[in-house]
Design a protein around this motif. Structure first.
Motif, short mmCIF file in Angstrom:
data_model
loop_
_atom_site.label_atom_id
_atom_site.label_comp_id
_atom_site.label_asym_id
_atom_site.label_seq_id
_atom_site.Cartn_x
_atom_site.Cartn_y
_atom_site.Cartn_z
N UNK A 1 1.96 7.53 -6.73
CA UNK A 1 1.09 8.62 -7.11
C UNK A 1 1.81 9.97 -7.04
N UNK A 2 2.89 10.04 -6.27
CA UNK A 2 3.63 11.30 -6.12
C UNK A 2 4.50 11.59 -7.33
N UNK A 3 4.83 10.56 -8.11
CA UNK A 3 5.77 10.74 -9.22
C UNK A 3 5.14 10.46 -10.57
N UNK B 1 0.81 -1.21 0.00
CA UNK B 1 0.00 0.00 0.00
C UNK B 1 0.84 1.25 0.00
N UNK B 2 1.93 1.26 0.78
CA UNK B 2 2.83 2.41 0.80
C UNK B 2 3.42 2.67 -0.59
N UNK B 3 3.84 1.58 -1.26
CA UNK B 3 4.46 1.72 -2.58
C UNK B 3 3.45 2.28 -3.58
N UNK B 4 2.21 1.77 -3.55
CA UNK B 4 1.19 2.25 -4.49
C UNK B 4 0.90 3.73 -4.28
N UNK B 5 0.81 4.17 -3.04
CA UNK B 5 0.53 5.59 -2.79
C UNK B 5 1.74 6.46 -3.13
N UNK B 6 2.96 5.91 -2.89
CA UNK B 6 4.16 6.69 -3.23
C UNK B 6 4.27 6.91 -4.73
#
Length: 404
Positions: A401-403, A394-399
């Protein structure tokens, strides 16, 4: 601190380009100076080891033809086949082991100390396992220090078994053991087991037990070890600082031990530190076993998860540019680990898959990765570990979105 000497090196364009190409294939992200230092170290290492018998490509070809001739005549070709498999897998010491009478000890480096060490370890465990197999339930319970005599193998009294070798820090020992057991058909007792240690298996652990075995060996003439001797053997502990345990050799009070990412209160430094350490361990194993660069190791790992896949998609998952990924794929294709095929969905696009040799290599890399995981996660229950992985996904998927 070791003395160093500074000197200037002038390179023509062709030499600089060749060094850059080697760096991109084997040390992605490194500077040209780092690549040159690595090439110098490899060259010196090869010169230092260049004392034993060397076989040219022509001599290896003739030896392979000899195996074909022996088979045609109905003679045994087992020794020649073993030596040829040794050439193919980088285990050149097999020539000295099978045909040692041809080479003097002074001139041969085909049977290194590592090979003799692994053979001694396998022989030792073969002796003690065979002795334990012959014990009664009462004797097994005594060997394992159980309170009663009703111990059952596989339950209260698990059988003592050779733990294997540490694939994370000492992959060369695993490679030698697997070649001895799988290819040369020695130590058949271990042929159906994994030779990669789930826990332990470090050289120093085996060395401590070898010292005990060497002291006991003269008394074992004509008999197997007694329950008392097997019990004592299983309780041998390595002496502090013995062997080549990289972790044990570090200073006990290294300054980095007092460092904590807690003071930053950020997620990225923690994940980055864990990733760098695990990646470095994985790449060391891949380089020593198969000569893979970091990008090539990552390519094989991702292909195992996403194949068939295009270079562009593979580069996306690896978070690399398409040029780096293309060079890695080309190198793996030339070595027979990867094949390009036309996509069934789009004939204009090529997709990549692993060859059988590539799959075998990926399986070995996965086994080593599993051993690293077990070491890192320690005693976490499977259910708790699944929750950790889900959170990280989940952390990777949301991160992302930042790039994106």
């Amino acid at each position: 601190m070791a003395k160093t000497e500074r000197f200037e090196m002038r390179l023509d364009e062709a030499s600089a380009a060749a060094i850059d190409a080697w760096r991109d294939a084997h040390m992605a992200g490194a500077s040209r100076a780092q690549a040159i230092r690595m090439l110098i170290e490899r060259g010196l290492g090869g010169a230092a080891a260049a004392g034993g018998p060397r076989f040219s490509d022509g001599e290896k070809t003739l030896m392979a033809f000899m195996g074909d001739l022996f088979r045609h005549l109905g003679a045994s070709s087992a020794r020649v086949d073993a030596v040829c498999r040794g050439f193919a897998t980088g285990n050149h010491w097999a020539a000295d082991l099978e045909m040692g009478a041809l080479y003097s000890q002074a001139s041969s480096n085909a049977s290194p100390e590592d090979a003799r060490f692994v053979m001694a370890v396998l022989e030792m465990w073969e002796v003690f396992e065979a002795a334990y197999d012959g014990f009664s339930d009462v004797q097994r319970a005594y060997v394992l220090g159980l309170p009663g005599a009703g111990a059952r193998r596989g339950r209260e009294a698990p059988e003592p078994r050779m733990p294997g070798f540490d694939a994370v820090h000492e992959p060369e020992l695993v490679r030698i053991a697997e070649f001895l057991v799988r290819e040369m058909r020695r130590f058949e007792r271990f042929s159906r087991r994994s030779l990669v240690a789930a826990h332990g298996g470090a050289r120093r652990d085996h060395q401590a037990r070898l010292q005990f075995y060497e002291r006991l060996r003269p008394a074992l003439a004509g008999r197997q070890p007694s329950p008392d001797e097997v019990r004592e053997f299983l309780r041998v502990c390595p002496s502090p600082g013995a062997g080549r345990d990289a972790l044990a050799e570090r200073p006990a009070e290294a300054p980095v031990r007092g460092f904590s990412f807690q003071r930053f209160g950020l997620l990225a430094p923690r994940i980055n530190a864990l990733s760098r350490v695990l990646t470095r361990s994985a790449v060391q194993f891949a380089r020593s076993e198969y000569g893979l660069s970091q990008v090539e190791w990552l390519t094989v790992t991702l292909l195992g998860a996403f194949q068939p896949v295009s270079i562009g998609e593979l580069a996306y998952h690896a978070m690399l540019d398409a040029g780096q990924m293309s060079r890695a794929v080309s190198a793996l294709t030339k070595r027979g680990f990867v094949v390009r095929e036309r996509s069934e969905q789009d004939s204009r696009e090529a997709v990549l898959t692993l060859t059988p040799e590539g799959e075998a290599m990926r399986h070995r890399l996965a086994e080593a990765a599993a051993a690293r995981n077990r070491h890192v996660v320690g005693g976490l229950a499977e259910e708790e570990l699944s929750r950790v992985y889900a959170r990280l996904d989940g952390f990777i998927a949301r991160a992302r979105q930042l790039v994106e």
